[in-house]
Design a protein around this motif. Structure first.
Motif, mmCIF file in Angstrom:
data_model
loop_
_atom_site.group_PDB
_atom_site.id
_atom_site.type_symbol
_atom_site.label_atom_id
_atom_site.label_comp_id
_atom_site.label_asym_id
_atom_site.label_seq_id
_atom_site.Cartn_x
_atom_site.Cartn_y
_atom_site.Cartn_z
ATOM 1 N N LEU A 206 0.882 -1.208 -0.192
ATOM 2 C CA LEU A 206 -0.102 -0.197 0.186
ATOM 3 C C LEU A 206 0.722 1.226 0.097
ATOM 4 C CD1 LEU A 206 -2.798 -1.201 2.425
ATOM 5 C CD2 LEU A 206 -3.151 -0.736 0.073
ATOM 6 N N LEU A 207 1.861 1.217 0.637
ATOM 7 C CA LEU A 207 2.695 2.313 0.710
ATOM 8 C C LEU A 207 3.592 2.526 -0.669
ATOM 9 C CD1 LEU A 207 4.442 2.122 4.378
ATOM 10 C CD2 LEU A 207 2.842 3.952 3.631
ATOM 11 N N ALA A 208 3.779 1.569 -1.298
ATOM 12 C CA ALA A 208 4.519 1.755 -2.437
ATOM 13 C C ALA A 208 3.388 2.226 -3.516
ATOM 14 C CB ALA A 208 5.038 0.096 -2.965
ATOM 15 N N LEU A 209 2.256 1.454 -3.443
ATOM 16 C CA LEU A 209 1.215 2.211 -4.504
ATOM 17 C C LEU A 209 0.734 3.540 -4.436
ATOM 18 C CD1 LEU A 209 -0.879 1.515 -6.544
ATOM 19 C CD2 LEU A 209 -2.382 0.882 -4.988
ATOM 20 N N GLY A 210 0.902 3.964 -2.859
ATOM 21 C CA GLY A 210 0.698 5.434 -2.583
ATOM 22 C C GLY A 210 1.709 6.059 -3.136
ATOM 23 N N ARG A 211 3.224 5.755 -3.164
ATOM 24 C CA ARG A 211 4.094 6.280 -3.716
ATOM 25 C C ARG A 211 4.014 6.614 -5.314
ATOM 26 N NH1 ARG A 211 8.106 9.275 -1.847
ATOM 27 N NH2 ARG A 211 8.198 7.865 -0.011
ATOM 28 N N LEU A 212 3.446 5.571 -6.061
ATOM 29 C CA LEU A 212 3.346 5.711 -7.410
ATOM 30 C C LEU A 212 1.898 6.589 -7.632
ATOM 31 C CD1 LEU A 212 3.347 1.996 -8.372
ATOM 32 C CD2 LEU A 212 5.161 3.771 -9.059
ATOM 33 N N VAL A 213 0.852 6.521 -6.970
ATOM 34 C CA VAL A 213 -0.084 7.450 -7.101
ATOM 35 C C VAL A 213 0.386 8.714 -6.966
ATOM 36 C CG1 VAL A 213 -2.655 8.156 -6.302
ATOM 37 C CG2 VAL A 213 -1.757 5.628 -6.647
ATOM 38 N N GLN A 214 1.201 9.075 -5.838
ATOM 39 C CA GLN A 214 1.610 10.345 -5.440
ATOM 40 C C GLN A 214 2.504 11.253 -6.788
ATOM 41 O OE1 GLN A 214 3.801 10.985 -1.720
ATOM 42 N NE2 GLN A 214 5.359 11.871 -2.871
ATOM 43 N N ARG A 215 3.081 9.947 -7.065
ATOM 44 C CA ARG A 215 4.007 10.700 -8.583
ATOM 45 C C ARG A 215 3.261 10.952 -9.571
ATOM 46 N NH1 ARG A 215 8.378 6.338 -9.945
ATOM 47 N NH2 ARG A 215 8.767 6.613 -7.909
ATOM 48 N N ALA A 216 2.062 10.359 -9.878
ATOM 49 C CA ALA A 216 1.038 10.660 -10.788
ATOM 50 C C ALA A 216 0.274 11.942 -10.707
ATOM 51 C CB ALA A 216 0.180 9.568 -11.136
ATOM 52 N N ALA A 217 -0.050 12.199 -9.300
ATOM 53 C CA ALA A 217 -0.668 13.332 -8.799
ATOM 54 C C ALA A 217 0.142 14.351 -9.097
ATOM 55 C CB ALA A 217 -1.283 13.077 -7.466
ATOM 56 N N THR A 218 1.368 14.398 -8.549
ATOM 57 C CA THR A 218 2.338 15.296 -8.552
ATOM 58 C C THR A 218 2.639 15.867 -10.292
ATOM 59 O OG1 THR A 218 3.534 14.612 -6.561
ATOM 60 C CG2 THR A 218 4.514 16.347 -8.220
#
Length: 265
Positions: free
Chosen positions: A245-257
């Motif tokens: 979940l933390l890794a997925l959050g990192r990927l989604v954060q990158r896309a959101a940024t």
């Protein structure tokens, strides 16, 4: 050092809400009594439901009340603020900080959870132990393992809530998704009823979902329902979901940024 200060700040911030804390303790304790007597009636009709005896079932009730606020089993916890900052556009300020967005909010949430665990968790658990026969362990090692399991559960909880908050980058209003997520957590964490008490294959599937790592596994560790290989399996299960979940959050954060950069320059 940054994140230690952020966690300490999160702890101090929630410690200032003394009236809210007292009200929360009272509410958790009252609901603990209501659910405990419901479980007494249920277990009188169905002894050893889900493989638990009556004392283990009552321990499940009071442990759930003790972890309710710290694990944010019914609300977004401190990440409601992140969702609002995304909606208002203030998140752009956060992205300019010389700190990682995910780690910043993780540290703040751990500080919040730490205070809630002490401020709203210890008293209901103590009251439950006074008025009901609970299956609490006597071995220090079991308590230490339980503490580790709770920590892993907090990481899973944060990972889920962080993803829900990040969805606000694409949604006009993330309140609906947050409500759905809260209901899913309430049901699939074991808060409504221990997952082992569900029938057949449904119980097996429910125990594989990430919400089970937040409450079901820690309580099973505390009451001795997980020992030996089963205990290790439960901790690995929690750790795997936390990392995923933390890794997925990192990927989604990158896309959101990238979305913020494209839209805001």
């Amino acid at each position: 050092m940054w994140y230690t200060a952020v966690a300490a700040g999160g702890f101090r911030r929630y410690a200032t809400y003394r009236v809210a804390t007292v009200a929360g303790v009272f509410t958790n304790t009252v609901f603990g009594f209501i659910i405990a007597y419901t479980y007494l009636a249920l277990w009188a009709e169905r002894p050893h439901l889900g493989g638990y005896d009556q004392a283990q079932a009552l321990t499940f009730v009071w442990t759930a009340q003790a972890l309710l606020a710290s694990s944010a089993l019914m609300t977004g916890g401190g990440l409601d603020e992140l969702q609002e900052r995304i909606r208002s556009g203030d998140i752009a300020v956060d992205l300019y900080r010389p700190a990682d967005l995910q780690l910043w909010w993780l540290a703040a949430d751990m500080g919040r959870a730490g205070f809630q665990l002490i401020g709203r968790g210890m008293v209901p658990m103590a009251v439950g132990a006074v008025f009901f026969p609970l299956a609490l362990p006597h071995e220090a090692l079991t308590w230490l393992t339980f503490a580790l399991s709770v920590l892993l559960g907090l990481l899973v909880s944060f990972g889920l809530r962080y993803l829900v908050s990040l969805a606000s980058f694409w949604l006009l209003d993330g309140a609906g998704l947050a409500m759905i997520s809260g209901l899913a957590c309430l049901f699939f964490s074991g808060m409504a009823l221990p997952l082992r008490a569900f029938p057949g294959a449904f119980a097996e599937v429910a125990q594989l979902l990430p919400w089970a790592a937040i409450l079901q596994v820690p309580v099973d560790v505390l009451i001795g329902a997980r020992t030996g290989g089963s205990l290790l399996q439960g901790l690995v299960f929690q750790a795997a979901w936390a990392v995923a979940l933390l890794a997925l959050g990192r990927l989604v954060q990158r896309a959101a940024t990238r979305k913020v950069v494209v839209q805001g320059g």
